[in-house]
Design a protein around this motif. Structure first.
Motif, PDB file in Angstrom:
ATOM      1  N   GLY A   8       0.688  -1.281  -0.033  1.00 22.72           N
ATOM      2  CA  GLY A   8      -0.018  -0.032   0.000  1.00 22.72           C
ATOM      3  C   GLY A   8       0.737   1.247  -0.141  1.00 22.72           C
ATOM      4  O   GLY A   8       0.318   2.316   0.585  1.00 22.72           O
ATOM      5  N   ALA A   9       2.001   1.098  -0.567  1.00 20.43           N
ATOM      6  CA  ALA A   9       3.190   2.281  -0.722  1.00 20.43           C
ATOM      7  C   ALA A   9       2.831   3.485  -1.503  1.00 20.43           C
ATOM      8  O   ALA A   9       3.771   4.411  -1.615  1.00 20.43           O
ATOM      9  CB  ALA A   9       4.427   1.709  -0.760  1.00 20.43           C
ATOM     10  N   GLY A  14       0.824   4.317   3.840  1.00 23.09           N
ATOM     11  CA  GLY A  14       1.810   3.622   3.408  1.00 23.09           C
ATOM     12  C   GLY A  14       2.780   4.301   2.559  1.00 23.09           C
ATOM     13  O   GLY A  14       4.104   4.255   2.682  1.00 23.09           O
ATOM     14  N   ALA A  32       2.146  -2.399  -4.536  1.00 26.76           N
ATOM     15  CA  ALA A  32       0.758  -1.778  -4.569  1.00 26.76           C
ATOM     16  C   ALA A  32      -0.002  -2.396  -5.995  1.00 26.76           C
ATOM     17  O   ALA A  32       1.118  -3.068  -6.927  1.00 26.76           O
ATOM     18  CB  ALA A  32       0.578  -0.277  -4.732  1.00 26.76           C
ATOM     19  N   THR A  34      -1.153  -0.585  -8.885  1.00 30.23           N
ATOM     20  CA  THR A  34      -0.847   0.205 -10.092  1.00 30.23           C
ATOM     21  C   THR A  34       0.650   0.611 -10.524  1.00 30.23           C
ATOM     22  O   THR A  34       1.039   1.248  -9.754  1.00 30.23           O
ATOM     23  CB  THR A  34      -1.685   1.472  -9.854  1.00 30.23           C
ATOM     24  N   ALA A  58       1.450  -5.745  -7.397  1.00 23.77           N
ATOM     25  CA  ALA A  58       0.636  -7.089  -6.955  1.00 23.77           C
ATOM     26  C   ALA A  58      -0.618  -6.597  -6.428  1.00 23.77           C
ATOM     27  O   ALA A  58      -0.807  -5.686  -5.796  1.00 23.77           O
ATOM     28  CB  ALA A  58       1.434  -7.793  -5.839  1.00 23.77           C
ATOM     29  N   VAL A 129      -7.038  -8.995   1.215  1.00 28.64           N
ATOM     30  CA  VAL A 129      -5.945  -8.096   1.430  1.00 28.64           C
ATOM     31  C   VAL A 129      -5.835  -8.065   2.879  1.00 28.64           C
ATOM     32  O   VAL A 129      -4.612  -7.788   3.298  1.00 28.64           O
ATOM     33  CB  VAL A 129      -6.529  -6.769   0.895  1.00 28.64           C
ATOM     34  N   TYR A 168     -15.081  -4.831   8.073  1.00 30.56           N
ATOM     35  CA  TYR A 168     -13.741  -3.926   8.042  1.00 30.56           C
ATOM     36  C   TYR A 168     -13.500  -3.898   9.419  1.00 30.56           C
ATOM     37  O   TYR A 168     -12.131  -4.274   9.909  1.00 30.56           O
ATOM     38  CB  TYR A 168     -14.190  -2.683   7.581  1.00 30.56           C
ATOM     39  N   GLY A 199      -7.026   6.523  13.891  1.00 31.06           N
ATOM     40  CA  GLY A 199      -8.275   6.889  13.665  1.00 31.06           C
ATOM     41  C   GLY A 199      -8.257   7.578  12.250  1.00 31.06           C
ATOM     42  O   GLY A 199      -7.397   7.312  11.387  1.00 31.06           O
ATOM     43  N   LEU A 200      -9.459   8.394  11.796  1.00 29.72           N
ATOM     44  CA  LEU A 200      -9.894   9.026  10.660  1.00 29.72           C
ATOM     45  C   LEU A 200      -8.344   9.654  10.366  1.00 29.72           C
ATOM     46  O   LEU A 200      -7.854  10.520  11.076  1.00 29.72           O
ATOM     47  CB  LEU A 200     -10.746  10.040  10.712  1.00 29.72           C
TER      48      LEU A 200
HETATM   49  N1  LIG Z   1      -7.700   6.601   6.358  1.00 27.43           N
HETATM   50  C1  LIG Z   1      -8.228   6.142   7.334  1.00 27.43           C
HETATM   51  O1  LIG Z   1      -9.069   6.973   8.006  1.00 27.43           O
HETATM   52  C2  LIG Z   1      -7.665   4.828   8.032  1.00 27.43           C
HETATM   53  C3  LIG Z   1      -8.029   4.855   9.359  1.00 27.43           C
HETATM   54  C4  LIG Z   1      -7.584   3.694   9.994  1.00 27.43           C
HETATM   55  C5  LIG Z   1      -6.883   2.708   9.258  1.00 27.43           C
HETATM   56  N2  LIG Z   1      -6.600   2.879   8.094  1.00 27.43           N
HETATM   57  C6  LIG Z   1      -5.778   1.720   7.457  1.00 27.43           C
HETATM   58  O2  LIG Z   1      -4.567   2.404   6.970  1.00 27.43           O
HETATM   59  C7  LIG Z   1      -4.158   1.627   5.567  1.00 27.43           C
HETATM   60  C8  LIG Z   1      -3.824   2.297   4.583  1.00 27.43           C
HETATM   61  O3  LIG Z   1      -4.997   3.265   4.197  1.00 27.43           O
HETATM   62  P1  LIG Z   1      -4.777   4.652   3.745  1.00 27.43           P
HETATM   63  O4  LIG Z   1      -5.916   5.438   4.280  1.00 27.43           O
HETATM   64  O5  LIG Z   1      -3.577   5.244   3.536  1.00 27.43           O
HETATM   65  O6  LIG Z   1      -5.657   4.387   2.015  1.00 27.43           O
HETATM   66  P2  LIG Z   1      -5.231   4.794   0.666  1.00 27.43           P
HETATM   67  O7  LIG Z   1      -4.717   6.157   0.572  1.00 27.43           O
HETATM   68  O8  LIG Z   1      -6.481   4.643  -0.192  1.00 27.43           O
HETATM   69  O9  LIG Z   1      -4.183   3.882   0.103  1.00 27.43           O
HETATM   70  C9  LIG Z   1      -4.197   2.424  -0.036  1.00 27.43           C
HETATM   71  C10 LIG Z   1      -3.005   1.856  -0.556  1.00 27.43           C
HETATM   72  O10 LIG Z   1      -3.169   0.442  -0.892  1.00 27.43           O
HETATM   73  C11 LIG Z   1      -2.860  -0.077  -2.080  1.00 27.43           C
HETATM   74  N3  LIG Z   1      -4.089  -1.139  -2.146  1.00 27.43           N
HETATM   75  C12 LIG Z   1      -5.108  -0.788  -2.202  1.00 27.43           C
HETATM   76  N4  LIG Z   1      -5.924  -2.193  -2.744  1.00 27.43           N
HETATM   77  C13 LIG Z   1      -4.941  -3.110  -2.796  1.00 27.43           C
HETATM   78  C14 LIG Z   1      -4.756  -4.399  -3.264  1.00 27.43           C
HETATM   79  N5  LIG Z   1      -5.908  -5.124  -3.470  1.00 27.43           N
HETATM   80  N6  LIG Z   1      -3.663  -5.142  -3.374  1.00 27.43           N
HETATM   81  C15 LIG Z   1      -2.337  -4.352  -3.210  1.00 27.43           C
HETATM   82  N7  LIG Z   1      -2.376  -3.014  -2.847  1.00 27.43           N
HETATM   83  C16 LIG Z   1      -3.726  -2.356  -2.536  1.00 27.43           C
HETATM   84  C17 LIG Z   1      -3.232   1.184  -2.650  1.00 27.43           C
HETATM   85  O11 LIG Z   1      -2.597   1.308  -4.211  1.00 27.43           O
HETATM   86  P3  LIG Z   1      -3.365   0.702  -5.749  1.00 27.43           P
HETATM   87  O12 LIG Z   1      -4.843   0.906  -5.454  1.00 27.43           O
HETATM   88  O13 LIG Z   1      -2.366   1.108  -6.730  1.00 27.43           O
HETATM   89  O14 LIG Z   1      -3.284  -0.824  -5.182  1.00 27.43           O
HETATM   90  C18 LIG Z   1      -2.674   2.118  -1.849  1.00 27.43           C
HETATM   91  O15 LIG Z   1      -1.322   2.261  -2.083  1.00 27.43           O
HETATM   92  C19 LIG Z   1      -5.321   0.735   5.563  1.00 27.43           C
HETATM   93  O16 LIG Z   1      -4.898  -0.568   5.913  1.00 27.43           O
HETATM   94  C20 LIG Z   1      -6.700   1.136   6.119  1.00 27.43           C
HETATM   95  O17 LIG Z   1      -7.560   0.178   6.618  1.00 27.43           O
HETATM   96  C21 LIG Z   1      -7.024   4.009   7.408  1.00 27.43           C
END
Ligand SMILES: NC(=O)c1ccc[n+]([C@@H]2O[C@H](COP(=O)([O-])OP(=O)(O)OC[C@H]3O[C@@H](n4cnc5c(N)ncnc54)[C@H](OP(=O)(O)O)[C@@H]3O)[C@@H](O)[C@H]2O)c1
Length: 275
Positions: A8-9, A14, A32, A34, A58, A129, A168, A199-200
């Motif tokens: 998720g980098a 990430g 990731a 893409t 991947a 995932v 989730y 959190g959010l």
């Molecule tokens: N944002 C929040 O409020 C929040 C709060 C608590 C926890 N989290 C957790 O924090 C983590 C990161 O979230 P974020 O907020 O940074 O989201 P984000 O900005 O949407 O980033 C998600 C990343 O994961 C990759 N990804 C998504 N689906 C994937 C798949 N099937 N295989 C491989 N890579 C995948 C995406 O790249 P591609 O689309 O190119 O694959 C992207 O690099 C997640 O585990 C989320 O549940 C987020």
């Protein structure tokens, strides 16, 4: 200086973790889905931070892709670790031959639907995932780390792990409990396990799921602050990290409140936000 693999980098938490590791002179393996975004991030990080970057496109909901990333995690110190190759900056090929010292399981997304009427394929993807890949990748990475006597795993959970917000929350609860069990099992090996419960957080997460993210400003964390807190916890060998005083408070409330109240409030929020 070591090598970290971050899933998720390319976005959000990430991406911030990847940048902060690069600024601390770690080589990186970025994962990731893409390819174009992976290459763009790899290019920028190499140019600005001067570290070596390997990219692995991947989809972690696809078992064959998970197996490819797991294979990368099993790489042991080999011929490419000769004196010349050990000098930074490393090429992507040199990075590819180095063992992983830090695994960051960050990739994740909001399921974005109620369970009863939702699409089961979407549920399987989310489980794959956020649970399956975390299990497989950790299992691939940890034995080598234990053999080398050092290493760390950082798993990204969420404060929702203590709520009752759809599957989730269940996946994130698994990540949290899994990491605590792993940390206990690894005690004395030189390898640590840390779980971060953001959190959010401002990222692409809510937009991607078309979620209603109309929360007040005070509720939001910045992804770079979450990444900084998480990496500091890894450096200290801390098992559970909840970034920010605000969410430490939320965490404490969720632990102390009667579950019936948590279910009522979280259930209401879950319907509204579609986690
Ligand atoms: N944002 C929040 O409020 C929040 C709060 C608590 C926890 N989290 C957790 O924090 C983590 C990161 O979230 P974020 O907020 O940074 O989201 P984000 O900005 O949407 O980033 C998600 C990343 O994961 C990759 N990804 C998504 N689906 C994937 C798949 N099937 N295989 C491989 N890579 C995948 C995406 O790249 P591609 O689309 O190119 O694959 C992207 O690099 C997640 O585990 C989320 O549940 C987020």
């Amino acid at each position: 200086m070591g090598t970290a693999l971050v899933t998720g980098a390319t976005s959000g938490i990430g991406l911030e973790i990847a940048w902060q590791l690069a600024e601390a002179h770690h080589d990186l393996v970025l994962v990731a889905r893409t390819p174009a975004r992976l290459e763009e991030v790899a290019h920028e990080i190499t140019q600005v931070a001067g570290v070596g970057v390997q990219t692995l496109a991947a989809d972690l909901s696809v078992p064959d892709d998970v197996a490819r990333v797991a294979e990368r995690l099993r790489v042991e110190r080999g011929a490419a670790e000769s004196a010349g190759a050990a000098r930074a900056p490393h090429t992507a090929a040199q990075v590819a031959a180095r063992p992983i010292d830090l695994l960051v399981n960050d990739a994740g997304f909001a399921v974005g639907q109620p369970f009863t009427t939702g699409d089961i394929a979407q549920e399987r993807r989310a489980l794959g995932v956020m649970v399956g890949a975390v299990l497989e990748l950790t299992h691939a990475a940890v034995p080598g780390m234990v053999k080398r006597g050092h290493g760390a795993v950082l798993n990204v959970s969420s404060v929702t792990a203590l709520t009752a917000m759809g599957t989730y929350a269940a996946h994130k609860a698994w990540v949290r409990t899994f990491t605590e069990g792993l940390a206990s099992e690894l005690r004395g090996t030189g390898v640590t396990a840390t779980v971060v419960n953001p959190g959010l957080t401002r990222s692409e997460f809510h937009d991607r799921a078309g979620m209603d993210a109309d929360w007040p400003d005070i509720a939001w964390l910045q992804a770079d602050d979450v990444a900084r807190a998480a990496l500091a916890a890894v450096r200290r060998g801390q098992v559970i990290c909840t970034p920010s005083l605000r969410y430490l408070g939320v965490n404490a409330l969720l632990r102390l409140a009667p579950r019936g109240i948590v279910r009522r409030v979280a259930g209401h929020a879950s319907v509204r936000t579609r986690y």
